[in-house]
Structure formats: C-alpha cells, structure tokens
Motif scaffolding. Sequence first.
Motif, PDB file in Angstrom:
ATOM      1  N   UNK A   1       0.846  -1.166   0.000  1.00 38.96           N
ATOM      2  CA  UNK A   1       0.000   0.000   0.000  1.00 38.96           C
ATOM      3  C   UNK A   1       0.900   1.241   0.000  1.00 38.96           C
ATOM      4  N   UNK A   2       0.652   2.146  -0.938  1.00 40.12           N
ATOM      5  CA  UNK A   2       1.471   3.349  -0.986  1.00 40.12           C
ATOM      6  C   UNK A   2       0.854   4.456  -0.115  1.00 40.12           C
ATOM      7  N   UNK A   3       1.500   5.602  -0.077  1.00 36.19           N
ATOM      8  CA  UNK A   3       1.088   6.684   0.816  1.00 36.19           C
ATOM      9  C   UNK A   3      -0.296   7.226   0.467  1.00 36.19           C
ATOM     10  N   UNK A   4      -0.601   7.328  -0.823  1.00 39.00           N
ATOM     11  CA  UNK A   4      -1.909   7.861  -1.237  1.00 39.00           C
ATOM     12  C   UNK A   4      -3.026   6.895  -0.835  1.00 39.00           C
ATOM     13  N   UNK A   5      -2.817   5.602  -1.049  1.00 36.14           N
ATOM     14  CA  UNK A   5      -3.825   4.616  -0.650  1.00 36.14           C
ATOM     15  C   UNK A   5      -4.035   4.629   0.863  1.00 36.14           C
ATOM     16  N   UNK A   6      -2.946   4.739   1.624  1.00 39.77           N
ATOM     17  CA  UNK A   6      -3.061   4.805   3.080  1.00 39.77           C
ATOM     18  C   UNK A   6      -3.813   6.054   3.502  1.00 39.77           C
ATOM     19  N   UNK A   7      -3.547   7.174   2.825  1.00 29.75           N
ATOM     20  CA  UNK A   7      -4.244   8.424   3.145  1.00 29.75           C
ATOM     21  C   UNK A   7      -5.741   8.298   2.860  1.00 29.75           C
ATOM     22  N   UNK A   8      -6.083   7.672   1.730  1.00 29.67           N
ATOM     23  CA  UNK A   8      -7.503   7.476   1.400  1.00 29.67           C
ATOM     24  C   UNK A   8      -8.178   6.599   2.452  1.00 29.67           C
ATOM     25  N   UNK A   9      -7.502   5.549   2.874  1.00 29.89           N
ATOM     26  CA  UNK A   9      -8.044   4.662   3.905  1.00 29.89           C
ATOM     27  C   UNK A   9      -8.216   5.412   5.233  1.00 29.89           C
ATOM     28  N   UNK A  10      -7.219   6.188   5.624  1.00 34.80           N
ATOM     29  CA  UNK A  10      -7.295   6.950   6.872  1.00 34.80           C
ATOM     30  C   UNK A  10      -8.383   8.022   6.813  1.00 34.80           C
ATOM     31  N   UNK A  11      -8.559   8.650   5.651  1.00 27.26           N
ATOM     32  CA  UNK A  11      -9.608   9.657   5.484  1.00 27.26           C
ATOM     33  C   UNK A  11     -10.984   9.011   5.622  1.00 27.26           C
ATOM     34  N   UNK A  12     -11.167   7.861   5.007  1.00 31.88           N
ATOM     35  CA  UNK A  12     -12.431   7.134   5.113  1.00 31.88           C
ATOM     36  C   UNK A  12     -12.716   6.753   6.564  1.00 31.88           C
ATOM     37  N   UNK A  13     -11.708   6.228   7.237  1.00 31.42           N
ATOM     38  CA  UNK A  13     -11.879   5.827   8.634  1.00 31.42           C
ATOM     39  C   UNK A  13     -12.200   7.031   9.517  1.00 31.42           C
ATOM     40  N   UNK A  14     -11.537   8.159   9.284  1.00 30.76           N
ATOM     41  CA  UNK A  14     -11.807   9.367  10.067  1.00 30.76           C
ATOM     42  C   UNK A  14     -13.229   9.852   9.841  1.00 30.76           C
ATOM     43  N   UNK A  15     -13.704   9.791   8.604  1.00 35.33           N
ATOM     44  CA  UNK A  15     -15.078  10.216   8.307  1.00 35.33           C
ATOM     45  C   UNK A  15     -16.085   9.308   9.000  1.00 35.33           C
ATOM     46  N   UNK A  16     -15.817   8.020   9.024  1.00 34.23           N
ATOM     47  CA  UNK A  16     -16.726   7.068   9.690  1.00 34.23           C
ATOM     48  C   UNK A  16     -16.769   7.286  11.198  1.00 34.23           C
ATOM     49  N   UNK A  17     -15.636   7.704  11.773  1.00 35.10           N
ATOM     50  CA  UNK A  17     -15.557   7.914  13.218  1.00 35.10           C
ATOM     51  C   UNK A  17     -15.866   9.346  13.628  1.00 35.10           C
ATOM     52  N   UNK A  18     -16.123  10.227  12.651  1.00 37.25           N
ATOM     53  CA  UNK A  18     -16.437  11.612  12.959  1.00 37.25           C
ATOM     54  C   UNK A  18     -15.230  12.424  13.405  1.00 37.25           C
ATOM     55  N   UNK A  19     -14.059  12.047  12.958  1.00 39.53           N
ATOM     56  CA  UNK A  19     -12.818  12.740  13.304  1.00 39.53           C
ATOM     57  C   UNK A  19     -12.347  13.580  12.117  1.00 39.53           C
ATOM     58  N   UNK A  20     -11.472  14.560  12.363  1.00 35.52           N
ATOM     59  CA  UNK A  20     -10.952  15.346  11.238  1.00 35.52           C
ATOM     60  C   UNK A  20     -10.048  14.499  10.345  1.00 35.52           C
ATOM     61  N   UNK A  21     -10.025  14.855   9.073  1.00 33.23           N
ATOM     62  CA  UNK A  21      -9.200  14.116   8.113  1.00 33.23           C
ATOM     63  C   UNK A  21      -7.719  14.364   8.383  1.00 33.23           C
ATOM     64  N   UNK A  22      -6.890  13.362   8.146  1.00 29.13           N
ATOM     65  CA  UNK A  22      -5.434  13.539   8.346  1.00 29.13           C
ATOM     66  C   UNK A  22      -4.857  14.444   7.256  1.00 29.13           C
ATOM     67  N   UNK A  23      -3.693  15.038   7.505  1.00 28.12           N
ATOM     68  CA  UNK A  23      -3.067  15.875   6.473  1.00 28.12           C
ATOM     69  C   UNK A  23      -2.593  15.034   5.292  1.00 28.12           C
ATOM     70  N   UNK A  24      -2.453  15.676   4.152  1.00 31.17           N
ATOM     71  CA  UNK A  24      -1.977  14.979   2.960  1.00 31.17           C
ATOM     72  C   UNK A  24      -0.558  14.472   3.158  1.00 31.17           C
ATOM     73  N   UNK A  25      -0.202  13.358   2.528  1.00 23.51           N
ATOM     74  CA  UNK A  25       1.165  12.856   2.636  1.00 23.51           C
ATOM     75  C   UNK A  25       2.162  13.874   2.072  1.00 23.51           C
ATOM     76  N   UNK A  26       3.246  14.090   2.798  1.00 20.50           N
ATOM     77  CA  UNK A  26       4.273  15.008   2.349  1.00 20.50           C
ATOM     78  C   UNK A  26       4.013  16.462   2.698  1.00 20.50           C
TER      79      UNK A  26
END
Length: 66
Positions: free
Chosen positions: A1-26
């Motif tokens: 899994x590359x950084x963009x895929x991990x970011x997409x996964x983390x963004x989805x998880x944050x949205x499901x949990x009602x948390x703010x989205x993580x910053x973009x990679x880099x």
Amino acid sequence: MDAIQQHMFDTYRAARLGRPAPPLPGRHDRTTLRDLYQHWLTHSPTPHQPVRGHSSRSGHSSPSGV
C-alpha cells in the motif's frame, strides 16, 4: 500500500468515526527536514561516539593509501 492509498483509507476511517481528516502525505516534509537540520546545527554529537565511516583502530590505511 502506498502513501496515497493509506491516506484514502485513513480519510475514510476518520469520516466514519467523525474525526478530522489527516493531512496529505508530504505536507509537513519541508518543515520536518528544516527542524532536523536546525537540530543538527545546534546539537553536536557527543565526543565518545565515533564518526561514521572512520575507524578508530590504528595501523589501517584507506584504500587510496592516504
């Protein structure tokens, strides 16, 4: 899994949990490198640590003969 895929996964998880989205990679790379460089300039290594690439053993010369 590359950084963009991990970011997409983390963004989805944050949205499901009602948390703010993580910053973009880099996004903070430049700031982190600048902070590390400043730390390197202001904190010298301790005297008992050998410098990488230099041998403390006597009697050994470099491959160039110097």
